[in-house]
Each structure stands twice: as structure tokens, then as C-alpha cells.
Design an enzyme around this catalytic site. Structure first.
Site, PDB file in Angstrom:
ATOM      1  N   ILE A  56      40.117  41.218  40.642  1.00 47.46           N
ATOM      2  CA  ILE A  56      42.169  40.840  40.239  1.00 47.46           C
ATOM      3  C   ILE A  56      41.683  39.868  38.642  1.00 47.46           C
ATOM      4  O   ILE A  56      40.792  39.326  39.305  1.00 47.46           O
ATOM      5  CB  ILE A  56      42.995  40.258  41.055  1.00 47.46           C
ATOM      6  CG1 ILE A  56      44.081  40.364  40.025  1.00 47.46           C
ATOM      7  CG2 ILE A  56      42.217  39.350  41.759  1.00 47.46           C
ATOM      8  CD1 ILE A  56      45.155  39.658  40.754  1.00 47.46           C
ATOM      9  N   HIS A  57      41.780  40.731  38.073  1.00 51.12           N
ATOM     10  CA  HIS A  57      41.332  39.865  36.518  1.00 51.12           C
ATOM     11  C   HIS A  57      42.735  38.779  36.180  1.00 51.12           C
ATOM     12  O   HIS A  57      43.695  39.122  37.028  1.00 51.12           O
ATOM     13  CB  HIS A  57      41.135  40.861  35.834  1.00 51.12           C
ATOM     14  CG  HIS A  57      42.336  41.462  34.747  1.00 51.12           C
ATOM     15  ND1 HIS A  57      43.396  41.796  34.087  1.00 51.12           N
ATOM     16  CD2 HIS A  57      42.681  43.597  35.424  1.00 51.12           C
ATOM     17  CE1 HIS A  57      43.818  42.972  33.853  1.00 51.12           C
ATOM     18  NE2 HIS A  57      43.387  43.875  34.940  1.00 51.12           N
ATOM     19  N   ALA A  58      42.864  38.369  35.069  1.00 51.09           N
ATOM     20  CA  ALA A  58      43.246  36.734  34.684  1.00 51.09           C
ATOM     21  C   ALA A  58      44.978  37.114  34.562  1.00 51.09           C
ATOM     22  O   ALA A  58      45.144  36.355  35.341  1.00 51.09           O
ATOM     23  CB  ALA A  58      42.486  35.882  33.159  1.00 51.09           C
TER      24      ALA A  58
END
Length: 78
Positions: A4-6
């Protein structure tokens, strides 16, 4: 994608932080504080990973419902 990215992690943590309840994010046999961006990102979640939110406190049901809705909406990205 490695995890999961920022942006979605930030959105999820911001939403979780609105509630007084203690909230855990559970996935892949692990549980982390859903109000911690570092712990959330460290889970290594990828699209399609089943997650569960568990909350304990005065607004627990509302917190779980709101976070589920956020994930179901795919954070407006996917």
C-alpha cells in the site's frame, strides 16, 4: 506494487485517527495500529489482500464501518 503506498495509507490513517477507539488493521496474520502510517505501510498490503479492522472503544462500530467503506471505495484510486 510492493505494498500500500503513501496516499491510501495516509487517507486510511487520517480516517482512523478521527475516532477515539483503538483500531487495529489485521491482514496476513499480523495486526497493527491503524493510526500509524509506518505500521500500516509496513504490512506490505497489495491490491486484493483481505483486511479486517477491529476497534475497541466508544465509537468502535462507526470506526469499522467508515474504514470498511473507505477500503471498499478503493480510496478513489484503483
Amino acid at each position: 506494487m510492493a505494498g500500500i503506498h503513501a496516499r491510501p495509507a495516509s487517507i486510511m490513517v487520517q480516517k482512523a485517527s478521527l475516532f477515539k477507539s483503538k483500531i487495529q488493521l489485521r491482514a496476513k496474520g499480523k495486526a497493527v495500529d491503524a493510526k500509524s502510517i509506518l505500521m500500516t505501510m509496513a504490512m506490505g498490503l497489495v491490491k486484493g489482500t483481505e483486511v479486517t479492522f477491529v476497534a475497541d472503544g466508544p465509537d468502535a462500530q462507526e470506526a469499522v464501518t467508515e474504514l470498511k467503506n473507505l477500503v471498499d471505495s478503493k480510496f478513489g484510486e484503483w
